[in-house]
Design an enzyme around this catalytic site. Sequence first.
Site, mmCIF file in Angstrom:
data_model
loop_
_atom_site.group_PDB
_atom_site.id
_atom_site.type_symbol
_atom_site.label_atom_id
_atom_site.label_comp_id
_atom_site.label_asym_id
_atom_site.label_seq_id
_atom_site.Cartn_x
_atom_site.Cartn_y
_atom_site.Cartn_z
ATOM 1 N N GLU A 176 0.860 -1.225 0.143
ATOM 2 C CA GLU A 176 0.068 0.201 0.047
ATOM 3 C C GLU A 176 0.914 1.135 0.013
ATOM 4 O O GLU A 176 1.841 1.352 0.692
ATOM 5 C CB GLU A 176 -0.780 -0.109 1.255
ATOM 6 C CG GLU A 176 -1.596 1.205 1.492
ATOM 7 C CD GLU A 176 -2.495 1.703 0.320
ATOM 8 O OE1 GLU A 176 -3.248 1.011 -0.250
ATOM 9 O OE2 GLU A 176 -2.164 2.723 -0.006
ATOM 10 N N ASP B 180 -7.226 2.436 -8.541
ATOM 11 C CA ASP B 180 -7.562 3.788 -8.917
ATOM 12 C C ASP B 180 -7.535 3.846 -10.430
ATOM 13 O O ASP B 180 -6.674 3.674 -11.213
ATOM 14 C CB ASP B 180 -6.508 4.909 -8.380
ATOM 15 C CG ASP B 180 -6.352 4.863 -6.853
ATOM 16 O OD1 ASP B 180 -7.259 4.458 -6.245
ATOM 17 O OD2 ASP B 180 -5.291 5.231 -6.342
ATOM 18 N N TYR C 257 -14.146 -2.213 -1.266
ATOM 19 C CA TYR C 257 -14.615 -1.379 -2.270
ATOM 20 C C TYR C 257 -15.625 -2.281 -2.918
ATOM 21 O O TYR C 257 -16.897 -1.498 -3.490
ATOM 22 C CB TYR C 257 -13.675 -0.962 -3.246
ATOM 23 C CG TYR C 257 -13.110 0.344 -2.920
ATOM 24 C CD1 TYR C 257 -12.422 0.679 -1.798
ATOM 25 C CD2 TYR C 257 -13.235 1.495 -3.860
ATOM 26 C CE1 TYR C 257 -11.972 1.974 -1.480
ATOM 27 C CE2 TYR C 257 -12.883 2.710 -3.377
ATOM 28 C CZ TYR C 257 -12.216 3.280 -2.165
ATOM 29 O OH TYR C 257 -11.693 4.011 -2.100
HETATM 30 C C1 LIG Z 1 -9.517 2.371 -4.531
HETATM 31 S S1 LIG Z 1 -8.593 1.775 -3.338
HETATM 32 C C2 LIG Z 1 -8.917 0.087 -3.200
HETATM 33 C C3 LIG Z 1 -8.644 -0.587 -1.889
HETATM 34 C C4 LIG Z 1 -8.955 -2.023 -1.851
HETATM 35 N N1 LIG Z 1 -8.079 -2.786 -2.659
HETATM 36 C C5 LIG Z 1 -10.226 -2.727 -2.122
HETATM 37 O O1 LIG Z 1 -10.658 -3.107 -2.964
HETATM 38 O O2 LIG Z 1 -11.322 -2.328 -1.126
HETATM 39 C C6 LIG Z 1 -6.896 1.581 -4.157
HETATM 40 C C7 LIG Z 1 -5.899 1.419 -3.113
HETATM 41 O O3 LIG Z 1 -4.577 1.328 -4.052
HETATM 42 C C8 LIG Z 1 -3.571 2.112 -3.392
HETATM 43 N N2 LIG Z 1 -2.528 2.408 -4.464
HETATM 44 C C9 LIG Z 1 -2.811 3.198 -5.583
HETATM 45 N N3 LIG Z 1 -1.766 3.398 -6.482
HETATM 46 C C10 LIG Z 1 -0.864 2.418 -5.715
HETATM 47 C C11 LIG Z 1 0.584 2.438 -5.999
HETATM 48 N N4 LIG Z 1 1.176 2.714 -7.362
HETATM 49 N N5 LIG Z 1 1.303 1.622 -5.178
HETATM 50 C C12 LIG Z 1 0.713 1.019 -3.963
HETATM 51 N N6 LIG Z 1 -0.645 1.289 -3.702
HETATM 52 C C13 LIG Z 1 -1.399 2.066 -4.679
HETATM 53 C C14 LIG Z 1 -4.381 3.458 -3.046
HETATM 54 O O4 LIG Z 1 -3.500 4.338 -1.872
HETATM 55 C C15 LIG Z 1 -5.668 2.622 -2.412
HETATM 56 O O5 LIG Z 1 -5.558 2.398 -0.785
#
Ligand SMILES: C[S@@+](CC[C@H](N)C(=O)[O-])C[C@H]1O[C@@H](n2cnc3c(N)ncnc32)[C@H](O)[C@@H]1O
Length: 251
Positions: free
Chosen positions: A68, A139, A217
Site C-alpha cells: 500500500e 485507482d 470497495y
Molecule cells: C480504490 S482503493 C481500493 C482498496 C482495496 N483494494 C479495495 O478493493 O477495497 C486503491 C488503493 O490502492 C492504493 N494504490 C494506488 N496506487 C498505488 C501504487 N502505485 N502503489 C501502491 N498502492 C497504490 C491506494 O492508496 C488505495 O489504498
Amino acid sequence: MRLRNIPRAGSVLDACKEVVKDETEYRGRWREIFGNPRPIHIEIGMGKGQFLLTLAAKNPDINYIGIERYSSVLLRAVERFQSEGGSAKIPAQGKLPDDHAPADKPGISNIRFICMDARNVPDVFAPGEIDRIYLNFSDPWPKSRHASRRLTSKEFLARYHKILSDGGAIEFKTDNRALFDFSVTEVLESPFFVMDRHTFDLHRDTVMNQGNIMTEYEEKFSSLGNPICKLIATTHKTAFSCIYSIEEIMS
Ligand SMILES: C[S@@+](CC[C@H](N)C(=O)[O-])C[C@H]1O[C@@H](n2cnc3c(N)ncnc32)[C@H](O)[C@@H]1O
C-alpha cells in the site's frame, strides 16, 4: 479513498514487526522472511486489508504480502491485523533477521506488509519470486495522459512480468467498466501475458465467483448494484503463444 494524515501511523507501523521497512534488502530472499519455501502472493493497493487478511487466514500454506502506498491507509490494515490477533511466529528452521522475528503469541504468521509505490516492485522482488498478484479496485486515473499510472497499464504489466514466476498470474477486479476495458486491451496486447478468464459480472458467474473474497470497495459498489468485472491473466515466456492467444480470443 479519502486520505487523512494520521500522526500515529509512523509509530504504529514502525513498531509492527510484520511491516517490512527495508524492503529492497530482501530482494530474492523473501522466503527467508517467512521461513518456508511456500508460494508468495502479493496484493497491490491493499487498502484497509479486508481481502488479504481473509485470504491469509484461509490459506496458511501461502505467504502473502500486502502493498500500500499510503501509511495512513496501511495503518488501517495493520490495526485490523493486530485486532484479529495477527502475529508472526518464528519458523523452527527459519533464519529470520531480528527485525522480522517473532512473536510472542500465536496468530496469522503468513502475512507481511510494505508501504511503497508499486512502480518499484522490480527493486523489491527478484525475477520469479512472486507467484500471484492481486489488484482490487485500483485507482482509475481517468485522464488519458495518466494511463501509465493505472496499475493494469502496459508499463505495470512489464513490471509484474519481471517478478512473476513462469505461469504466475494477475487477478484484477473492478466495477469501473472503462478501466476494465482498458485492462483487457492491455493484457491482450501484452507480449508478457495471456488472458486466462474474464467476466463482466463476477457475482453472477458461478465459476469465477467460487471462493470469491469481497474487498471493502467490492462490498460498497456491489451493494449499489454495480456489476463487478474480473480478469485473470497468466505469464508466458514466448511471443508465439501471445500472438496465438490474441487470435484465439478475437476469433
Ligand atoms: C480504490 S482503493 C481500493 C482498496 C482495496 N483494494 C479495495 O478493493 O477495497 C486503491 C488503493 O490502492 C492504493 N494504490 C494506488 N496506487 C498505488 C501504487 N502505485 N502503489 C501502491 N498502492 C497504490 C491506494 O492508496 C488505495 O489504498
